[in-house]
Enzyme design. Structure first.
Site, PDB file in Angstrom:
ATOM      1  N   TYR A  20     -65.442  15.939  32.128  1.00 39.49           N
ATOM      2  CA  TYR A  20     -65.532  16.905  31.001  1.00 39.49           C
ATOM      3  C   TYR A  20     -65.184  18.364  31.434  1.00 39.49           C
ATOM      4  O   TYR A  20     -65.392  18.593  32.834  1.00 39.49           O
ATOM      5  CB  TYR A  20     -66.865  16.708  30.263  1.00 39.49           C
ATOM      6  CG  TYR A  20     -68.088  16.885  30.830  1.00 39.49           C
ATOM      7  CD1 TYR A  20     -68.450  18.081  31.858  1.00 39.49           C
ATOM      8  CD2 TYR A  20     -68.801  15.812  31.301  1.00 39.49           C
ATOM      9  CE1 TYR A  20     -69.817  18.212  32.380  1.00 39.49           C
ATOM     10  CE2 TYR A  20     -70.214  15.750  31.978  1.00 39.49           C
ATOM     11  CZ  TYR A  20     -70.428  16.994  32.672  1.00 39.49           C
ATOM     12  OH  TYR A  20     -71.626  17.130  33.255  1.00 39.49           O
ATOM     13  N   CYS A  21     -64.670  19.035  30.520  1.00 40.52           N
ATOM     14  CA  CYS A  21     -64.345  20.537  31.101  1.00 40.52           C
ATOM     15  C   CYS A  21     -63.506  20.443  32.108  1.00 40.52           C
ATOM     16  O   CYS A  21     -63.609  21.157  33.137  1.00 40.52           O
ATOM     17  CB  CYS A  21     -65.553  21.254  31.533  1.00 40.52           C
ATOM     18  SG  CYS A  21     -65.164  23.158  31.341  1.00 40.52           S
ATOM     19  N   PRO A  22     -62.167  19.728  32.269  1.00 36.00           N
ATOM     20  CA  PRO A  22     -61.411  19.567  33.453  1.00 36.00           C
ATOM     21  C   PRO A  22     -60.745  21.202  33.235  1.00 36.00           C
ATOM     22  O   PRO A  22     -60.450  21.622  32.535  1.00 36.00           O
ATOM     23  CB  PRO A  22     -60.321  18.639  32.738  1.00 36.00           C
ATOM     24  CG  PRO A  22     -60.364  18.644  31.262  1.00 36.00           C
ATOM     25  CD  PRO A  22     -61.778  18.950  30.847  1.00 36.00           C
TER      26      PRO A  22
END
Length: 279
Positions: free
Chosen positions: A148-150
């Protein structure tokens, strides 16, 4: 690397530790706090400042997340699971904050040449490497697909992400912010975000495509380094490393100037958040 080292070596570092007040402290206050510090540090009214913070059961969404077609249903799912949901004012997508996640902000003054955005990221990556230099495992930077949130400054060990870095720039001050998953299950946190995206998108074609979450690529430092780390353990490492980078390390809170401007910045963050969440 040399430029990042120079940025870390400040004549004075002020340390504001808010890692133990998370249950009484809203993440919205944290973002208002960093804006306040950008103003004061950027205008020379305070030295370079490191701030640590822990928030309990909070999901921080990015602006792009709010464009999902069934956002309200996604938020309702998170709230029913016991999370406060807010939208941050720096870049990135949804992340999980809880009692096992330590956030660190470095607030630095812009020099005459300015602080290149990559230099800010490199500075935080270098600092984290130094904090854990006694372990043989290397800390890599680079986007971890399925997290997540790469981002290009995901931090990982053995291909598993444990941290992400963002930046906020305001009034000639730069806040470089990182969350470190210290303990707990990284994959369970990722499952929460995965379900949020599934509910908030519902398989529809959208202009913003959220990341395809693969929970197993997320982990905590305790899992990756096989140590029962606590927030206090990491705080000690942080303070030890920061002391080695500074001519003087001082403990402090907001000064008089900062106390005067904080309410205005906090109000802006709250108003902006309410408009987005409740629109």
């Amino acid at each position: 690397m040399e430029q990042a080292l120079r940025l870390l070596h400040q004549p004075v570092w002020r340390m504001i530790d808010q890692s133990a007040v998370g249950i009484h402290f809203s993440a919205l206050q944290s973002f208002g706090m960093d804006d306040t510090l950008c103003n004061s540090v950027g205008s020379g009214k305070a030295p370079a400042t490191a701030r640590t913070w822990v928030h309990h059961n909070t999901i921080v969404l990015g602006i792009q997340d709010t464009k999902l077609p069934h956002l309200k249903a996604g938020i309702q799912f998170l709230q029913e699971a016991g999370y406060q949901v807010i939208v941050r004012n720096s870049g990135g997508l949804a992340v999980v904050l809880d009692e096992g996640v330590l956030s660190i902000s470095f607030i630095l003054p812009e020099t005459e040449k300015g602080i290149d955005i990559n230099r800010g990221y490199e500075t935080m990556w270098l600092f984290v490497q130094q904090m854990f230099a006694d372990f043989p495992q290397s800390i890599a930077k680079g986007e971890v697909a399925g997290s997540y949130c790469p981002g290009s400054y995901d931090l990982s060990i053995g291909g598993k992400k444990f941290a992400g870095i963002s930046q906020r720039r305001l009034k000639k001050g730069v806040a470089v912010q990182i969350y470190l998953a210290v303990n707990g299950s990284g994959s369970k946190r990722a499952e929460r975000i995965q379900t949020f995206y599934q509910i908030a998108k519902k398989g529809e074609e959208t202009t913003f495509s959220p990341p395809e979450i693969v929970p197993d690529v997320m982990a905590s430092l305790a899992e990756l380094l096989d140590r029962p780390f606590t927030i206090e353990d990491i705080m000690l490492r942080l303070l030890t490393q920061l002391r080695s980078c500074s001519g003087q390390l001082i403990a402090g809170q907001l000064n008089e100037y900062e106390l005067g401007i904080f309410p205005g910045y906090y109000e802006r963050v709250v108003d902006r958040n309410d408009k987005i969440i409740n629109d």
